[in-house]
Design an enzyme around this catalytic site. Structure first.
Site, PDB file in Angstrom:
ATOM      1  N   ASN A 194     -32.023  10.527  16.817  1.00 11.26           N
ATOM      2  CA  ASN A 194     -31.911  10.865  15.403  1.00 11.26           C
ATOM      3  C   ASN A 194     -30.467  11.093  15.002  1.00 11.26           C
ATOM      4  O   ASN A 194     -29.633  11.510  15.810  1.00 11.26           O
ATOM      5  CB  ASN A 194     -32.772  12.099  15.061  1.00 11.26           C
ATOM      6  CG  ASN A 194     -32.016  13.405  15.221  1.00 11.26           C
ATOM      7  OD1 ASN A 194     -31.247  13.807  14.351  1.00 11.26           O
ATOM      8  ND2 ASN A 194     -32.207  14.071  16.358  1.00 11.26           N
ATOM      9  N   GLY A 234     -28.086  14.175  10.089  1.00 10.24           N
ATOM     10  CA  GLY A 234     -26.880  14.598   9.365  1.00 10.24           C
ATOM     11  C   GLY A 234     -27.030  15.960   8.712  1.00 10.24           C
ATOM     12  O   GLY A 234     -26.417  16.246   7.688  1.00 10.24           O
ATOM     13  N   CYS A 247     -20.761  20.770  16.232  1.00  8.52           N
ATOM     14  CA  CYS A 247     -20.104  20.395  14.992  1.00  8.52           C
ATOM     15  C   CYS A 247     -18.664  20.041  15.330  1.00  8.52           C
ATOM     16  O   CYS A 247     -18.125  20.520  16.324  1.00  8.52           O
ATOM     17  CB  CYS A 247     -20.147  21.568  14.022  1.00  8.52           C
ATOM     18  SG  CYS A 247     -19.597  23.098  14.767  1.00  8.52           S
TER      19      CYS A 247
HETATM   20  C1  LIG Z   1     -35.062  15.184  14.067  1.00  7.29           C
HETATM   21  C2  LIG Z   1     -34.286  16.251  14.777  1.00  7.29           C
HETATM   22  C3  LIG Z   1     -33.478  17.121  14.037  1.00  7.29           C
HETATM   23  C4  LIG Z   1     -32.753  18.111  14.669  1.00  7.29           C
HETATM   24  N1  LIG Z   1     -31.987  18.957  13.923  1.00  7.29           N
HETATM   25  C5  LIG Z   1     -31.320  19.972  14.523  1.00  7.29           C
HETATM   26  C6  LIG Z   1     -30.589  20.921  13.766  1.00  7.29           C
HETATM   27  O1  LIG Z   1     -30.552  20.858  12.529  1.00  7.29           O
HETATM   28  N2  LIG Z   1     -29.936  21.909  14.425  1.00  7.29           N
HETATM   29  C7  LIG Z   1     -29.976  22.041  15.785  1.00  7.29           C
HETATM   30  O2  LIG Z   1     -29.389  22.974  16.325  1.00  7.29           O
HETATM   31  N3  LIG Z   1     -30.674  21.163  16.535  1.00  7.29           N
HETATM   32  C8  LIG Z   1     -31.343  20.131  15.940  1.00  7.29           C
HETATM   33  N4  LIG Z   1     -32.069  19.254  16.713  1.00  7.29           N
HETATM   34  C9  LIG Z   1     -32.088  19.413  18.178  1.00  7.29           C
HETATM   35  C10 LIG Z   1     -33.313  20.181  18.633  1.00  7.29           C
HETATM   36  O3  LIG Z   1     -33.327  21.492  18.089  1.00  7.29           O
HETATM   37  C11 LIG Z   1     -33.392  20.273  20.168  1.00  7.29           C
HETATM   38  O4  LIG Z   1     -32.266  20.998  20.632  1.00  7.29           O
HETATM   39  C12 LIG Z   1     -33.378  18.919  20.863  1.00  7.29           C
HETATM   40  O5  LIG Z   1     -34.089  17.976  20.103  1.00  7.29           O
HETATM   41  C13 LIG Z   1     -33.972  18.965  22.274  1.00  7.29           C
HETATM   42  O6  LIG Z   1     -35.321  19.405  22.286  1.00  7.29           O
HETATM   43  P1  LIG Z   1     -36.588  18.410  22.207  1.00  7.29           P
HETATM   44  O7  LIG Z   1     -36.364  17.317  23.216  1.00  7.29           O
HETATM   45  O8  LIG Z   1     -37.773  19.241  22.493  1.00  7.29           O
HETATM   46  O9  LIG Z   1     -36.583  17.869  20.834  1.00  7.29           O
HETATM   47  C14 LIG Z   1     -32.812  18.232  16.089  1.00  7.29           C
HETATM   48  C15 LIG Z   1     -33.622  17.376  16.820  1.00  7.29           C
HETATM   49  C16 LIG Z   1     -34.363  16.385  16.184  1.00  7.29           C
HETATM   50  C17 LIG Z   1     -35.230  15.488  17.005  1.00  7.29           C
END
Ligand SMILES: Cc1cc2nc3c(=O)[nH]c(=O)nc-3n(C[C@H](O)[C@H](O)[C@H](O)COP(=O)(O)O)c2cc1C
Ligand SMILES: Cc1cc2nc3c(=O)[nH]c(=O)nc-3n(C[C@H](O)[C@H](O)[C@H](O)COP(=O)(O)OP(=O)(O)OC[C@H]3O[C@@H](n4cnc5c(N)ncnc54)[C@H](O)[C@@H]3O)c2cc1C
Ligand code: FES
Lengths: 256, 301
Positions: free
Chosen positions: B68, B71, B129
């Site tokens: 993903n 942004g 960031c």
């Molecule tokens: C669509 C999407 C949006 C995300 N947005 C953020 C975000 O805004 N802030 C953040 O700290 N992590 C964001 N992440 C990262 C997740 O919080 C997480 O750290 C990462 O996806 C790993 O965990 P998972 O494999 O269970 O998704 C995002 C992940 C995905 C898939």
């Protein structure tokens, strides 16, 4: 969540044309609440391949049975063609914003569908059978194989006009060849769903003739719930999610 | 059975939460009674000013996961506090607010705004960031990480969680820098820098060209990172990366995570966090454990 995430038993899978299938499952609650233009998000595989759920419009919903109408275009939709009676279907839905029902004063309702995009108009025409307006479906498909069985639309009082790319049925050419059938009056309401170039043409036509309308959009989806912000498309208000703010948008809100 | 855990001075009823950006925005979900069973909830990262996010396509699926590049689309901290926070507060589950900024000053400004807001349990710093001074992310630079945490810690009235990026040579070094500069907990890991190519069009499948990989595909690396880090730090870790079921969550807890967060898999099975919470209880019962602390970090070496 418990009310929108459920497993339902498959009732029937039918191939209805060389390229199209109909899948029916028993879901009384869903059949009752789903509105035309809404979609369901199906987990097509038990494992991680393919990884995302797949969105499908509801094609029909009656007597406790919900149906989707689909074209196997890739691994997810192809998996659905192996479903048998008695299998279960993991469904999230109904999701998304439905079409706005036509106001009582509307004199002509024009559905403009490209390919599989005509699917939601079946449920829509089922639900507005009693509306007095003249009803039209302008349908564009690649070839005869990509045309619906139009008798169900006709039963709902919808006159169907077809255009195919190869001329194997109806007019040869794009669906825009059929625009001359649209009454150029403010009492016309347009609903469109299909490929983006087609909907862009519909938007341009509606703008020139000052017609109202709505369009149902597609985008690759993950959550389907407005949570991931992954399915956003540009609109005149900025980015909006197809799954939660849409899939139905005002025709003049879309930016092509 | 005691499954409550502590982040700083805040006690959470259980160790299951959700990852930032994978949950929220749709109010219907907040109403769900299932949500109220979670130990905490973490909405999408908020920035100082509103951000409209990246142009589509913002994501694609890959083998056992997704890439993903959303942004950080968000309404900005003031609108978040005014419109989203009151609704989130009503759920009645401890709220961890994730913030991100381009400079330590902006992080501090946001932390101060949250100080006067109500209903926040903890603040998570999304450090993935850009670091304006250098060409790397804050989370890729131990000094920059320490500087941001130290300055926010000096002003915030909440426990501070540092969210780490896995795109580093040694995540333990960054974790130690975060701990020594005052972080109360670590959240790990964020997504892995990645890309996927449409070979027909010879273009990236992602509008932003590259994005972040998440989902089951990253889990073994995330577990390894949590395990290495837990052995070296004293502060609690919120473990995440590809958790889909109880077994996956147990791996993180056994590796040393105090809490687990479900991220991407919420999109496939929105009920996964609840199933995992129940599964952890069952596992503890089967293994005759009465306190979650017997499970956390119980890896045999
Ligand atoms: C669509 C999407 C949006 C995300 N947005 C953020 C975000 O805004 N802030 C953040 O700290 N992590 C964001 N992440 C990262 C997740 O919080 C997480 O750290 C990462 O996806 C790993 O965990 P998972 O494999 O269970 O998704 C995002 C992940 C995905 C898939
Ligand atoms: C709100 C909504 C409603 C929908 N309703 C229906 C419906 O009623 N019936 C139906 O058949 N389909 C419908 N679709 C499209 C359907 O979701 C996709 O065809 C399906 O997800 C493709 O998955 P796949 O695994 O089979 O294909 P993939 O393996 O993902 O893709 C295979 C090929 O199909 C193309 N493709 C992928 N997604 C789409 C798409 N959305 N449209 C066209 N081509 C695509 C890909 O670019 C690729 O070339 C709908 C989509 C949305 C967003
Ligand atoms: S698919 Fe997640 S917001 Fe639309």
């Amino acid at each position: 969540m418990s009310d929108i995430l459920k497993s339902y038993p498959v009732v029937a899978l039918k191939q209805v044309s060389p390229v199209y299938f109909r899948l029916a499952f028993a879901a009384p609650g869903l059949a009752r609440v789903v509105k035309p233009g809404q979609f369901i998000h199906i987990k097509v595989s038990e494992g991680f391949e393919p990884f995302f759920r797949r969105p499908f419009s509801v094609y029909r919903a009656h007597d406790g049975i919900v149906e989707i109408f689909f074209e196997p275009v890739g691994k997810g939709s192809r998996l659905l063609t192996s479903k048998k009676r008695g299998d279960t279907l993991d469904v999230l839905g109904p999701l998304g914003k439905p079409f706005t029902p036509p106001a009582a004063g509307i004199k002509q309702i024009v559905f403009i569908g490209g390919g599989i995009g005509a699917a939601p108009f079946m449920l829509f025409s089922d639900r507005i059978k009693v509306h007095k307006a003249e009803k039209l479906l302008l349908y564009g498909g690649r070839s005869k194989a990509h045309t619906f069985s139009m008798t169900d639309f006709k039963k709902n009082g919808v006159r169907v006009l077809t255009a195919t790319d190869d001329g194997s049925v109806g007019v040869k050419g794009r669906v825009s060849e059929l625009f001359k059938e649209i009454r150029l009056a403010p009492a016309t309401m347009i609903y469109t769903c299909g490929p983006r170039p087609m909907m862009a043409a519909v938007q341009a036509f509606a703008k020139v003739h000052d017609l109202r309308g709505e369009a149902s959009c597609e985008e690759v989806m993950a959550c389907g719930l407005g949570a991931c912000l992954g399915c956003s498309i540009p609109t005149v208000h900025g980015y909006r999610t197809v799954c939660h703010d849409g899939p139905v948008f005002g025709l003049n809100e879309l930016v092509f | 059975m005691n499954i409550s855990v502590k982040i700083g001075n805040v006690v959470l009823a259980n160790p299951v939460t959700v990852a930032s950006g994978t949950f929220g925005h749709s109010e219907e979900m907040y109403q769900a009674k299932e949500v109220r069973c979670l130990g905490a909830i973490v909405p999408k990262t908020v920035t100082l000013h509103a951000q409209q996010g990246n142009p589509p396509r913002r994501m694609c699926e890959v083998a056992a996961g997704m890439i993903n590049a959303i942004g950080i689309e968000n309404p900005g901290i003031d609108a978040f506090i005014a419109t989203k926070l009151p609704k989130l507060k009503k759920i009645g589950v401890p709220l961890i607010v994730s913030i991100s900024a381009h400079s330590a000053e902006d992080f501090v400004l946001m932390a101060e705004k949250l100080n006067v807001a109500d209903g926040v349990a903890a603040v998570e710093l999304n450090l993935s960031c850009p670091n304006l001074q250098k060409k790397v992310l804050v989370a890729q630079d131990a000094e920059a990480t320490a500087a941001v945490i130290r300055q926010v810690k000096a002003v915030t009235r909440y426990p501070l969680i540092a969210k780490l990026s896995p795109n580093v040579t040694s995540i333990v070094d960054i974790a130690l820098a975060a701990e020594s500069s005052g972080a109360d907990a670590l959240s790990m890991v964020n997504t892995f820098a990645a890309m996927a190519i449409d070979v027909k069009k010879r273009r990236s499948k992602i509008g932003n060209f590259t994005g972040g990989l998440s989902g089951p595909a990253i889990r073994p690396i995330a577990v390894r990172m949590v395990c290495e880090t837990a052995a070296r730090v004293k502060i609690p870790i919120i473990g995440m990366g590809g958790i889909t079921c109880t077994n996956d969550a147990l791996e993180f807890l056994i590796a040393g995570a105090t809490m687990v967060a479900v991220g991407t898999y919420n999109f496939i099975n929105p009920r996964a966090p609840l199933e995992i919470l129940e599964g952890i209880r069952v596992y503890m019962k089967e293994n005759k454990m009465t306190d979650i602390r017997e499970l956390i970090g119980s890896i045999q070496r």
